[in-house]
Every structure is written in structure tokens, then in C-alpha cells.
Enzyme design. Sequence first.
Site, PDB file in Angstrom:
ATOM      1  N   ASN A  10       0.825  -1.214   0.000  1.00 53.67           N
ATOM      2  CA  ASN A  10       0.000   0.000   0.000  1.00 53.67           C
ATOM      3  C   ASN A  10       0.852   1.255   0.000  1.00 53.67           C
ATOM      4  O   ASN A  10       1.967   1.269   0.530  1.00 53.67           O
ATOM      5  CB  ASN A  10      -0.866   0.068   1.275  1.00 53.67           C
ATOM      6  CG  ASN A  10      -2.034  -0.894   1.237  1.00 53.67           C
ATOM      7  OD1 ASN A  10      -2.435  -1.361   0.172  1.00 53.67           O
ATOM      8  ND2 ASN A  10      -2.569  -1.198   2.401  1.00 53.67           N
ATOM      9  N   GLY A  40       1.172  -6.559   4.166  1.00 52.47           N
ATOM     10  CA  GLY A  40       2.063  -7.494   3.487  1.00 52.47           C
ATOM     11  C   GLY A  40       3.484  -6.961   3.412  1.00 52.47           C
ATOM     12  O   GLY A  40       4.440  -7.602   3.863  1.00 52.47           O
ATOM     13  N   GLU A 136      -5.377  -8.827   3.252  1.00 55.32           N
ATOM     14  CA  GLU A 136      -5.529  -7.576   2.493  1.00 55.32           C
ATOM     15  C   GLU A 136      -5.403  -7.794   0.987  1.00 55.32           C
ATOM     16  O   GLU A 136      -5.276  -6.816   0.254  1.00 55.32           O
ATOM     17  CB  GLU A 136      -4.472  -6.550   2.936  1.00 55.32           C
ATOM     18  CG  GLU A 136      -4.858  -5.797   4.180  1.00 55.32           C
ATOM     19  CD  GLU A 136      -3.927  -4.647   4.519  1.00 55.32           C
ATOM     20  OE1 GLU A 136      -4.330  -3.806   5.316  1.00 55.32           O
ATOM     21  OE2 GLU A 136      -2.794  -4.613   3.999  1.00 55.32           O
ATOM     22  N   THR A 211      -2.738 -11.402  20.500  1.00 50.21           N
ATOM     23  CA  THR A 211      -2.136 -10.224  21.144  1.00 50.21           C
ATOM     24  C   THR A 211      -3.236  -9.468  21.886  1.00 50.21           C
ATOM     25  O   THR A 211      -4.359  -9.348  21.401  1.00 50.21           O
ATOM     26  CB  THR A 211      -1.435  -9.302  20.115  1.00 50.21           C
ATOM     27  OG1 THR A 211      -2.379  -8.920  19.112  1.00 50.21           O
ATOM     28  CG2 THR A 211      -0.265 -10.001  19.455  1.00 50.21           C
ATOM     29  N   LEU A 212      -2.883  -8.963  23.071  1.00 52.78           N
ATOM     30  CA  LEU A 212      -3.892  -8.409  23.983  1.00 52.78           C
ATOM     31  C   LEU A 212      -3.567  -6.986  24.404  1.00 52.78           C
ATOM     32  O   LEU A 212      -3.870  -6.590  25.531  1.00 52.78           O
ATOM     33  CB  LEU A 212      -3.971  -9.304  25.233  1.00 52.78           C
ATOM     34  CG  LEU A 212      -4.384 -10.754  24.991  1.00 52.78           C
ATOM     35  CD1 LEU A 212      -4.069 -11.619  26.207  1.00 52.78           C
ATOM     36  CD2 LEU A 212      -5.865 -10.822  24.667  1.00 52.78           C
ATOM     37  N   GLY A 216      -0.297  -7.957  27.008  1.00 53.24           N
ATOM     38  CA  GLY A 216       0.727  -8.857  26.456  1.00 53.24           C
ATOM     39  C   GLY A 216       0.183  -9.748  25.366  1.00 53.24           C
ATOM     40  O   GLY A 216      -0.720  -9.351  24.614  1.00 53.24           O
ATOM     41  N   THR A 239       1.194   2.361  14.093  1.00 50.62           N
ATOM     42  CA  THR A 239       1.050   1.711  12.781  1.00 50.62           C
ATOM     43  C   THR A 239       2.174   0.693  12.580  1.00 50.62           C
ATOM     44  O   THR A 239       3.337   1.000  12.824  1.00 50.62           O
ATOM     45  CB  THR A 239       1.101   2.771  11.646  1.00 50.62           C
ATOM     46  OG1 THR A 239       0.252   3.850  11.992  1.00 50.62           O
ATOM     47  CG2 THR A 239       0.671   2.171  10.314  1.00 50.62           C
ATOM     48  N   ASP A 243       2.389  -5.780  12.560  1.00 48.12           N
ATOM     49  CA  ASP A 243       3.155  -6.386  11.456  1.00 48.12           C
ATOM     50  C   ASP A 243       4.562  -6.756  11.934  1.00 48.12           C
ATOM     51  O   ASP A 243       5.106  -7.807  11.580  1.00 48.12           O
ATOM     52  CB  ASP A 243       3.242  -5.402  10.280  1.00 48.12           C
ATOM     53  CG  ASP A 243       1.864  -5.017   9.767  1.00 48.12           C
ATOM     54  OD1 ASP A 243       0.944  -5.859   9.860  1.00 48.12           O
ATOM     55  OD2 ASP A 243       1.705  -3.876   9.309  1.00 48.12           O
TER      56      ASP A 243
HETATM   57  O1  RIB Z   1      -0.722  -2.625   9.639  1.00 49.09           O
HETATM   58  C1  RIB Z   1      -0.479  -1.344   9.151  1.00 49.09           C
HETATM   59  C2  RIB Z   1      -0.855  -1.250   7.705  1.00 49.09           C
HETATM   60  O2  RIB Z   1      -2.251  -1.440   7.576  1.00 49.09           O
HETATM   61  C3  RIB Z   1      -0.584   0.088   7.067  1.00 49.09           C
HETATM   62  O3  RIB Z   1       0.711   0.178   6.539  1.00 49.09           O
HETATM   63  C4  RIB Z   1      -1.703   0.224   6.036  1.00 49.09           C
HETATM   64  O4  RIB Z   1      -1.263   0.179   4.726  1.00 49.09           O
HETATM   65  C5  RIB Z   1      -2.669  -0.913   6.356  1.00 49.09           C
HETATM   66  O5  RIB Z   1      -2.587  -1.917   5.448  1.00 49.09           O
END
Ligand code: RIB
Length: 296
Positions: A10, A40, A136, A211-212, A216, A239, A243
Site C-alpha cells: 500500500n 504485506g 488484504e 495479542t492483547l 501482552g 502503525t 506487522d
Molecule cells: O498494519 C499497518 C498497515 O495497515 C498500514 O501500513 C496500512 O497500509 C494498512 O494496510
Amino acid sequence: MRVLNFGSLNIDYVYQVDHFVQPGETLSSDHLQINCGGKGLNQSIALSRAGVETWHAGYVGKEGSFLREKLEQAGVHTEFVKQVPGNNGHAIIQVDASGQNSILLHSGSNGQIDEAFVDRVLDRFSSEDVVLLQNEISCVGYILEQAARRGMRVALNAAPANNALLSMPLEHLTWLLVNEVEGSFLSGQQSSEAIVSCLTQRYPRTMLVLTLGTEGSITALGNTRAHAGIFPVQAVDTTAAGDTFTGYFLRGMLDGAAPEECLRLASAASALAVTRPGAADSVPAYQEVLDFLEHH
Ligand code: RIB
């Protein structure tokens, strides 16, 4: 062993706001950043920074070639990142004063992935390799089914939660990673104990990773549980924290580490990520995470 991540790429438009825009409200933001993102792409970068040989497979639109370059700079193999006609997937992200975010997604090129592409890519890997997925892109259920049929281990970060998840053959997963919202969506339960008990009974051969937030994280496989706490830090931007967690958790698992150690590694990496702005750019390198762990 290689990890093949079929995942979104993205363009993140990140707006700094006092509070998230409310229904009927028009809100100004005086700060816009345009970042590389997508669950991703972020997870491929997290895996690669964690030291895992990672191949990314996915589609970018006409304006998305810088996303592929970003992966390459992070050491991710990109021969299966293809440019297709049409707009790139993108996200509109509000980040408030406390570092929390609110995300609006448009799938764009991520929604064009088809079965023929999936088959071609999977043909280049073997049963020794591991597939990573998020929710996604198109064809997630198909990829999961085909990869499992080929004897590959598959990890799914079930984010974002939507109805598509409900028709996927999740029983084939080796690892299912969810936060409380996704766990609750999949199980129909509210408390963490009820989520764990429901999903471990439904998927007895899958390791659940839940995940909580400040409580934790937990792993559960059958009746075996592990738990790790969080590392409290001052959040700047959450953000890609999830990931980062996924990439580092998998690194631990692929090393054969105990579930508790994998959770600790992943929690330390995501703690570092939230202290930095941006998505992919906030993911720490492996050595930084080890240094952090040594001091905590
Ligand atoms: O997990 C964060 C991501 O979620 C962002 O980078 C955004 O693009 C969404 O996909």
C-alpha cells in the site's frame, strides 16, 4: 528454508490529527506523510530485518514501483512483485496525539491477485518453505489451501477481520495470529479465555497467537499455553506494530525457539516500532531488538 509472503503493498497517506474525524465533521490536518505500507509489505520487511530469507509476492499499480524498491532496499526478494494496470492499493491513516491510528483501506492492485498467479509462484517453492498471509489481498483462502496441499507450513495474520475470513480453510494453518478484535470476530467470544478456548477447539492443530494490547500476548496449541507481557514505551505511532510482531514471532518459530521466547522477541520488536513514526520505516533491525532485550 524460505518464507514466501503473499501480501498487500500500500501507499500510506498519514495525517497527524488531534482526534479521529467524527461523523459529519470536517477536520484539517497540517501534516501529511506519504509512506510505504500495507500489512504485506510491512511484514516482509519485518521478516527480512529479523534476518529471514523472504520472498514477497504481490501486485503494485502504475504508481507503486517505489514500494518494490523499498522491499529491495530491505533485502526482500521481489521477482514475484508484479506491476498491473490500475491504481495501487492505498491507506488513509489518521494518527492522533497519543499515537493511536485509524485506517481506511482501498485494495486497488492488491485485489487483482488471481489463482493463475498464485499457482505460478507456488510452483517455485517446496514443502520446506513457509507461506505467510494477511487478509488484504484477493485469493487468501485459495493460497492457504494450495500451500497446505503442497505440504507447506502456513501462517495467517487474520487482519483486517472481515467476512472473507469465515469461508477460509483455517484448519490448515500452522499459525493463526490475531488481536482481540480479530479473535473476537472469528470466535464470536469476548474474553481472551473464551477466544482461546473456542479457537483452539475449532483448530486443534493450529498454534493460536493472540495479542492483547497492554495485557501482552498468548500462544495456545491444544491445551498448552505460553504468555509474555509487554515492554512499556512512549508510543509515537502504533502503525505496523502488529506487522512487526508477526515478522519477529515467525523468526523465533523458524529458529525453533520456545513459544514464550518468540512472544518476548516479537513484543520487544513491536515496542521499538511504536516509538517511531511510519509503517515499514518503523520496523527495527534484529540487532536493535537483541540490544533492547538485553537492557529490559
Ligand atoms: O498494519 C499497518 C498497515 O495497515 C498500514 O501500513 C496500512 O497500509 C494498512 O494496510
